[in-house]
Scaffold this active site. Structure first.
Site, PDB file in Angstrom:
ATOM      1  N   LYS A 181       0.853  -1.187   0.000  1.00 15.65           N
ATOM      2  CA  LYS A 181       0.000   0.000   0.000  1.00 15.65           C
ATOM      3  C   LYS A 181       0.887   1.235   0.000  1.00 15.65           C
ATOM      4  O   LYS A 181       1.662   1.463   0.934  1.00 15.65           O
ATOM      5  CB  LYS A 181      -0.902  -0.015   1.226  1.00 15.65           C
ATOM      6  N   ARG A 205     -10.669  10.218   2.119  1.00 11.04           N
ATOM      7  CA  ARG A 205     -10.538  10.931   3.395  1.00 11.04           C
ATOM      8  C   ARG A 205     -11.811  11.719   3.652  1.00 11.04           C
ATOM      9  O   ARG A 205     -12.234  11.869   4.789  1.00 11.04           O
ATOM     10  CB  ARG A 205      -9.293  11.819   3.365  1.00 11.04           C
ATOM     11  N   ARG A 243       0.937   9.668   5.817  1.00 13.55           N
ATOM     12  CA  ARG A 243       1.153   8.337   6.378  1.00 13.55           C
ATOM     13  C   ARG A 243       2.493   7.759   5.921  1.00 13.55           C
ATOM     14  O   ARG A 243       2.653   6.554   5.810  1.00 13.55           O
ATOM     15  CB  ARG A 243       0.024   7.409   5.931  1.00 13.55           C
ATOM     16  N   GLU A 266       7.510  -6.700   1.241  1.00 12.20           N
ATOM     17  CA  GLU A 266       6.285  -6.587   2.047  1.00 12.20           C
ATOM     18  C   GLU A 266       5.354  -7.776   1.774  1.00 12.20           C
ATOM     19  O   GLU A 266       4.733  -8.325   2.682  1.00 12.20           O
ATOM     20  CB  GLU A 266       5.548  -5.281   1.712  1.00 12.20           C
ATOM     21  N   LYS A 299      -2.319  -1.651  -3.734  1.00  8.54           N
ATOM     22  CA  LYS A 299      -3.171  -0.466  -3.637  1.00  8.54           C
ATOM     23  C   LYS A 299      -2.317   0.790  -3.685  1.00  8.54           C
ATOM     24  O   LYS A 299      -1.311   0.849  -2.974  1.00  8.54           O
ATOM     25  CB  LYS A 299      -3.931  -0.546  -2.320  1.00  8.54           C
ATOM     26  N   SER A 316     -10.399   5.561  -4.422  1.00  9.53           N
ATOM     27  CA  SER A 316     -11.304   6.707  -4.523  1.00  9.53           C
ATOM     28  C   SER A 316     -10.870   7.745  -5.561  1.00  9.53           C
ATOM     29  O   SER A 316     -11.696   8.233  -6.347  1.00  9.53           O
ATOM     30  CB  SER A 316     -11.446   7.371  -3.151  1.00  9.53           C
ATOM     31  N   TYR A 338     -15.505   0.918  -6.494  1.00 11.65           N
ATOM     32  CA  TYR A 338     -16.787   1.548  -6.170  1.00 11.65           C
ATOM     33  C   TYR A 338     -17.807   1.352  -7.291  1.00 11.65           C
ATOM     34  O   TYR A 338     -18.971   1.659  -7.120  1.00 11.65           O
ATOM     35  CB  TYR A 338     -16.557   3.040  -5.851  1.00 11.65           C
TER      36      TYR A 338
HETATM   37  C1  PBG Z   1      -6.978   3.355   5.573  1.00  8.19           C
HETATM   38  C2  PBG Z   1      -7.587   3.211   4.239  1.00  8.19           C
HETATM   39  C3  PBG Z   1      -7.519   4.139   3.195  1.00  8.19           C
HETATM   40  C4  PBG Z   1      -8.230   3.589   2.124  1.00  8.19           C
HETATM   41  C5  PBG Z   1      -8.730   2.365   2.533  1.00  8.19           C
HETATM   42  N1  PBG Z   1      -8.307   2.141   3.837  1.00  8.19           N
HETATM   43  C6  PBG Z   1      -6.955   5.478   3.121  1.00  8.19           C
HETATM   44  C7  PBG Z   1      -5.622   5.793   3.572  1.00  8.19           C
HETATM   45  O1  PBG Z   1      -4.738   4.952   3.707  1.00  8.19           O
HETATM   46  O2  PBG Z   1      -5.438   6.976   3.822  1.00  8.19           O
HETATM   47  C8  PBG Z   1      -8.385   4.267   0.803  1.00  8.19           C
HETATM   48  C9  PBG Z   1      -9.406   3.742  -0.127  1.00  8.19           C
HETATM   49  C10 PBG Z   1      -9.678   4.654  -1.254  1.00  8.19           C
HETATM   50  O3  PBG Z   1      -9.023   5.695  -1.423  1.00  8.19           O
HETATM   51  O4  PBG Z   1     -10.611   4.330  -2.029  1.00  8.19           O
HETATM   52  N2  PBG Z   1      -7.505   2.514   6.515  1.00  8.19           N
END
Ligand code: PBG
Length: 305
Positions: A178, A188, A199, A215, A230, A256, A295
């Site tokens: 990720k 967010r 992060r 990882e 991701k 997203s 989505y």
């Molecule tokens: C964090 C989490 C995130 C997403 C899923 N789980 C955001 C992040 O790491 O800030 C993002 C999913 C998306 O953007 O569609 N628990």
């Protein structure tokens, strides 16, 4: 006759949001067509998605109150655990019910873990909470847990905690790879994230591919049943590399920001929406993802049927 890549409804997983205390679904402005559901509308929309043929649902919960430890995540009355119970009783085993196993929706600072005295995310203190959260979600009926916080050791700790209390059949979809991506922006908003800053101390550096494989191997050794890459679109090379070596199914999260870009361009009439969505999903499958979190899952499933 010779088409190399399939795209089937069962290969699509629908991420869904449920908000605590909502009287009506709350639209997410940067993700047109996606909402924070009430408990009631969540049930109905989940049934519709399953009837459309999606392979699974990934549930995120948005609490009314937050605190530094994210205690709503482990509380059996917390919104995510309550909504998992709703969905499991509504859907039984007719779909694969997945839960986001991460604290960020529940912490008042918005980080995926708890903070130490210097305000830095404390990896090992967080692991203890993930173990508790994972057990609570399994008790609430999740078939699969999705640890998305990128803490080192999270898969192993959750696996042991599940096995100790008899949830050996609950599977783990590890968010193994990720990246610290700008494409999470709309998410967010979707979860009312309280995050300031980034992060980067726990998610991956965008330029690193070799580290991604490390990882992946760590999570496999800790007992991951499936692994995830991701985001998806800017990381198709990483999906391919993961698929080439992974002995377990590979998921990719079409996130997203990837959704928002297509929706915005389509709303302007700049691209054809349905064709573009199917091209995006096909490209992620072609790269090697067995399943895609998207989505568009329910809508695309209906088109593909
Ligand atoms: C964090 C989490 C995130 C997403 C899923 N789980 C955001 C992040 O790491 O800030 C993002 C999913 C998306 O953007 O569609 N628990």
């Amino acid at each position: 006759m010779v088409s190399e890549t399939t795209l089937r409804p069962r290969q699509l997983i629908l991420p869904m949001f449920v908000g605590e205390g909502l009287a009506a679904p709350r639209p997410i402005a940067s993700m047109p067509g996606v909402v924070q559901h009430t408990r009631d509308t969540l049930r109905k929309a989940a049934v519709e998605a399953v009837n459309a043929g999606v392979g699974g649902i990934m549930l995120f919960g948005i609490p009314e109150k937050r605190d530094p430890e994210g205690s709503g995540a482990v509380d059996e009355k917390g919104i995510l655990n309550v909504a998992l119970r709703d969905l499991r009783s509504e859907l039984g085993d007719s779909t694969v019910l997945m839960a986001d196993t991460c604290l960020d929706e529940f912490t008042d600072h918005g980080h995926c873990g708890v903070l130490d005295a210097d305000g830095v995310v404390d990896n090992d203190a967080t692991l203890r909470l993930y173990a508790e959260m994972g057990v609570a979600q399994a008790e609430a009926g999740a078939h699969v847990l999705g640890p998305s916080g990128m803490m080192d050791g999270q898969v192993g700790v959750i696996r042991r905690a599940l096995d100790e209390v008899g949830h050996s059949e609950t599977a783990i979809l590890a968010y193994s790879i990720k990246y610290a991506s700008a494409f999470y922006g709309p998410f967010r908003e979707a979860v009312d994230s309280q995050l300031k800053g980034d992060r980067k101390t726990y998610q991956q550096d965008l330029g690193n591919a070799r580290e991604a494989m490390r990882e992946l191997e760590l999570d496999l050794a800790e007992g991951a049943d499936m692994v995830m890459v991701k985001p998806a679109l800017s990381y198709l090379d990483i999906i391919k590399a993961a698929a080439d070596i992974s002995p377990v199914p590979v998921a990719a999260y079409n996130i997203s920001g990837e959704y928002a870009m297509v929706e915005a361009a389509a709303a302007n009439g700049w691209i054809e929406r349905e064709r573009t969505v199917l091209e995006v999903l096909t490209s992620i499958r072609r790269a090697g993802a067995d399943v895609i979190l998207t989505y568009w899952a329910a809508e695309a499933a209906a088109w593909l049927d």
